[in-house]
Design a protein around this motif. Structure first.
Motif, PDB file in Angstrom:
ATOM      1  N   ASP A  31     -25.294 -22.937  10.793  1.00 13.47           N
ATOM      2  CA  ASP A  31     -25.364 -22.152  12.023  1.00 13.47           C
ATOM      3  C   ASP A  31     -25.994 -23.026  13.099  1.00 13.47           C
ATOM      4  O   ASP A  31     -27.093 -23.551  12.896  1.00 13.47           O
ATOM      5  CB  ASP A  31     -26.204 -20.889  11.798  1.00 13.47           C
ATOM      6  CG  ASP A  31     -26.139 -19.920  12.965  1.00 13.47           C
ATOM      7  OD1 ASP A  31     -26.107 -20.356  14.132  1.00 13.47           O
ATOM      8  OD2 ASP A  31     -26.136 -18.706  12.712  1.00 13.47           O
TER       9      ASP A  31
ATOM     10  N   GLU B 207     -24.580  -7.875   7.781  1.00 15.14           N
ATOM     11  CA  GLU B 207     -25.296  -7.696   9.045  1.00 15.14           C
ATOM     12  C   GLU B 207     -26.058  -8.944   9.484  1.00 15.14           C
ATOM     13  O   GLU B 207     -26.128  -9.234  10.677  1.00 15.14           O
ATOM     14  CB  GLU B 207     -26.261  -6.512   8.948  1.00 15.14           C
ATOM     15  CG  GLU B 207     -25.556  -5.177   8.860  1.00 15.14           C
ATOM     16  CD  GLU B 207     -26.516  -4.006   8.777  1.00 15.14           C
ATOM     17  OE1 GLU B 207     -27.762  -4.198   8.809  1.00 15.14           O
ATOM     18  OE2 GLU B 207     -26.017  -2.866   8.658  1.00 15.14           O
ATOM     19  N   VAL B 208     -26.633  -9.665   8.549  1.00 14.05           N
ATOM     20  CA  VAL B 208     -27.453 -10.828   8.902  1.00 14.05           C
ATOM     21  C   VAL B 208     -26.628 -12.108   8.934  1.00 14.05           C
ATOM     22  O   VAL B 208     -26.720 -12.895   9.881  1.00 14.05           O
ATOM     23  CB  VAL B 208     -28.652 -10.962   7.934  1.00 14.05           C
ATOM     24  CG1 VAL B 208     -29.451 -12.226   8.215  1.00 14.05           C
ATOM     25  CG2 VAL B 208     -29.551  -9.727   8.032  1.00 14.05           C
TER      26      VAL B 208
ATOM     27  N   ASP C 242     -33.434 -14.735   0.755  1.00 13.66           N
ATOM     28  CA  ASP C 242     -32.976 -13.398   1.119  1.00 13.66           C
ATOM     29  C   ASP C 242     -33.957 -12.352   0.574  1.00 13.66           C
ATOM     30  O   ASP C 242     -34.901 -12.712  -0.142  1.00 13.66           O
ATOM     31  CB  ASP C 242     -31.529 -13.168   0.653  1.00 13.66           C
ATOM     32  CG  ASP C 242     -31.363 -12.987  -0.843  1.00 13.66           C
ATOM     33  OD1 ASP C 242     -32.360 -12.858  -1.576  1.00 13.66           O
ATOM     34  OD2 ASP C 242     -30.203 -12.973  -1.290  1.00 13.66           O
TER      35      ASP C 242
ATOM     36  N   LYS D 181     -36.619 -10.888   9.719  1.00 14.08           N
ATOM     37  CA  LYS D 181     -36.651  -9.515  10.250  1.00 14.08           C
ATOM     38  C   LYS D 181     -36.019  -8.526   9.275  1.00 14.08           C
ATOM     39  O   LYS D 181     -36.420  -7.368   9.210  1.00 14.08           O
ATOM     40  CB  LYS D 181     -35.927  -9.470  11.590  1.00 14.08           C
ATOM     41  CG  LYS D 181     -35.920  -8.102  12.235  1.00 14.08           C
ATOM     42  CD  LYS D 181     -35.169  -8.116  13.551  1.00 14.08           C
ATOM     43  CE  LYS D 181     -35.098  -6.711  14.114  1.00 14.08           C
ATOM     44  NZ  LYS D 181     -34.227  -6.641  15.279  1.00 14.08           N
ATOM     45  N   HIS D 182     -35.041  -8.967   8.507  1.00 12.88           N
ATOM     46  CA  HIS D 182     -34.341  -8.099   7.561  1.00 12.88           C
ATOM     47  C   HIS D 182     -34.871  -8.218   6.131  1.00 12.88           C
ATOM     48  O   HIS D 182     -34.173  -7.914   5.175  1.00 12.88           O
ATOM     49  CB  HIS D 182     -32.841  -8.372   7.609  1.00 12.88           C
ATOM     50  CG  HIS D 182     -32.193  -7.823   8.834  1.00 12.88           C
ATOM     51  ND1 HIS D 182     -32.177  -8.498  10.035  1.00 12.88           N
ATOM     52  CD2 HIS D 182     -31.560  -6.647   9.052  1.00 12.88           C
ATOM     53  CE1 HIS D 182     -31.558  -7.772  10.937  1.00 12.88           C
ATOM     54  NE2 HIS D 182     -31.172  -6.637  10.370  1.00 12.88           N
TER      55      HIS D 182
ATOM     56  N   GLU E 282     -32.553 -18.706  15.448  1.00 18.40           N
ATOM     57  CA  GLU E 282     -32.250 -17.274  15.535  1.00 18.40           C
ATOM     58  C   GLU E 282     -31.859 -16.695  14.179  1.00 18.40           C
ATOM     59  O   GLU E 282     -32.258 -15.593  13.834  1.00 18.40           O
ATOM     60  CB  GLU E 282     -31.158 -17.005  16.571  1.00 18.40           C
ATOM     61  CG  GLU E 282     -31.640 -17.133  17.998  1.00 18.40           C
ATOM     62  CD  GLU E 282     -32.806 -16.205  18.323  1.00 18.40           C
ATOM     63  OE1 GLU E 282     -32.747 -15.010  17.994  1.00 18.40           O
ATOM     64  OE2 GLU E 282     -33.800 -16.709  18.896  1.00 18.40           O
ATOM     65  N   LEU E 283     -31.044 -17.441  13.414  1.00 20.13           N
ATOM     66  CA  LEU E 283     -30.658 -16.941  12.092  1.00 20.13           C
ATOM     67  C   LEU E 283     -31.880 -16.822  11.194  1.00 20.13           C
ATOM     68  O   LEU E 283     -32.031 -15.837  10.463  1.00 20.13           O
ATOM     69  CB  LEU E 283     -29.601 -17.830  11.441  1.00 20.13           C
ATOM     70  CG  LEU E 283     -29.151 -17.383  10.049  1.00 20.13           C
ATOM     71  CD1 LEU E 283     -28.625 -15.946  10.047  1.00 20.13           C
ATOM     72  CD2 LEU E 283     -28.097 -18.337   9.497  1.00 20.13           C
ATOM     73  N   THR E 284     -32.775 -17.779  11.261  1.00 21.40           N
ATOM     74  CA  THR E 284     -33.995 -17.722  10.445  1.00 21.40           C
ATOM     75  C   THR E 284     -34.818 -16.494  10.817  1.00 21.40           C
ATOM     76  O   THR E 284     -35.291 -15.767   9.934  1.00 21.40           O
ATOM     77  CB  THR E 284     -34.817 -19.016  10.626  1.00 21.40           C
ATOM     78  OG1 THR E 284     -34.002 -20.130  10.227  1.00 21.40           O
ATOM     79  CG2 THR E 284     -36.075 -18.992   9.789  1.00 21.40           C
ATOM     80  N   LYS E 285     -34.982 -16.236  12.099  1.00 20.18           N
ATOM     81  CA  LYS E 285     -35.724 -15.043  12.545  1.00 20.18           C
ATOM     82  C   LYS E 285     -35.055 -13.764  12.056  1.00 20.18           C
ATOM     83  O   LYS E 285     -35.723 -12.818  11.635  1.00 20.18           O
ATOM     84  CB  LYS E 285     -35.817 -15.018  14.075  1.00 20.18           C
ATOM     85  CG  LYS E 285     -36.764 -16.020  14.653  1.00 20.18           C
ATOM     86  CD  LYS E 285     -36.747 -15.954  16.182  1.00 20.18           C
ATOM     87  CE  LYS E 285     -37.513 -17.119  16.784  1.00 20.18           C
ATOM     88  NZ  LYS E 285     -37.352 -17.158  18.250  1.00 20.18           N
ATOM     89  N   LYS E 286     -33.733 -13.719  12.109  1.00 16.55           N
ATOM     90  CA  LYS E 286     -32.978 -12.542  11.679  1.00 16.55           C
ATOM     91  C   LYS E 286     -33.159 -12.300  10.180  1.00 16.55           C
ATOM     92  O   LYS E 286     -33.310 -11.162   9.739  1.00 16.55           O
ATOM     93  CB  LYS E 286     -31.496 -12.741  12.028  1.00 16.55           C
ATOM     94  CG  LYS E 286     -30.674 -11.497  11.994  1.00 16.55           C
ATOM     95  CD  LYS E 286     -29.277 -11.796  12.546  1.00 16.55           C
ATOM     96  CE  LYS E 286     -28.446 -10.548  12.639  1.00 16.55           C
ATOM     97  NZ  LYS E 286     -27.090 -10.827  13.126  1.00 16.55           N
ATOM     98  N   ILE E 287     -33.146 -13.363   9.396  1.00 18.08           N
ATOM     99  CA  ILE E 287     -33.343 -13.244   7.951  1.00 18.08           C
ATOM    100  C   ILE E 287     -34.722 -12.651   7.666  1.00 18.08           C
ATOM    101  O   ILE E 287     -34.867 -11.730   6.861  1.00 18.08           O
ATOM    102  CB  ILE E 287     -33.159 -14.615   7.261  1.00 18.08           C
ATOM    103  CG1 ILE E 287     -31.675 -15.005   7.282  1.00 18.08           C
ATOM    104  CG2 ILE E 287     -33.709 -14.610   5.833  1.00 18.08           C
ATOM    105  CD1 ILE E 287     -31.395 -16.450   6.938  1.00 18.08           C
TER     106      ILE E 287
END
Length: 170
Positions: free
Chosen positions: A108, A30-31, A146, A120-121, A113-118
């Motif tokens: 990436d 997902e991430v 992670d 957030k999850h 954005e990927l850092t924020k997504k990581i």
């Protein structure tokens, strides 16, 4: 007499031990967007098959079973996830100055954005996003973690571009 020539070998896969394999597959699919090649499955210790004997050769005799899943990045690099019921469930201390695997890196172009997504999850951002050549080249990097404590790096551009001189004349 044959001449052996040296040539660069390609990277096939990396094996990562995680505490909870289904959560790890969910996070990484997902991430990170990694493809699931083989859903988590149980491997029991046995010596009747080539795979069973190979696992005994690699892990020794002090195990009864483990779980494994196979994933892949967009460029075909394999991610082999392992989860052992009797293993430590905490990631080892981050020790970059000691011999051993220090980190892996993904790429990436939208590093922010990927850092924020990581995060957030359930992951962590370990440092601010930095530029390699401020005001000269747009190459960025950041170290993240992670949710299981595994540290890795994100590059905005390829390894070759980041380190080769004259690779960008923006």
């Amino acid at each position: 007499m044959s001449t052996i020539k040296n040539y660069p070998r390609s990277f096939s896969h990396i094996g990562i031990t995680v505490p909870r394999i289904k959560e790890a597959v969910k996070f990484y699919s997902e991430v990170m967007g990694w493809y699931i090649i083989m859903e988590p499955s149980k491997v029991e210790k046995e010596s009747d098959t080539a795979i069973g004997q190979m696992c005994i050769d690699v892990f020794g005799d002090d195990w009864n079973y483990f779980e494994i899943a196979h994933m892949s990045t967009s460029d075909g690099i394999g991610i082999e996830l392992f989860s052992f019921p009797n293993g430590d469930k905490e990631a080892p201390e981050f020790r970059p100055f000691h011999t051993g695997l220090f980190h892996f890196c993904v790429q990436d172009p939208n590093i922010e954005e990927l850092t924020k997504k990581i995060v957030k999850h359930g992951g962590k951002q370990r440092m601010p996003i930095r530029e390699y050549y401020p005001n000269e080249k747009p190459y960025k990097m950041v170290y993240v973690q992670d949710p299981f404590g595994i540290v890795f790096e994100i590059y905005s551009h390829s390894y070759e571009l980041t380190y080769s001189s004259g690779a960008y004349t923006g």
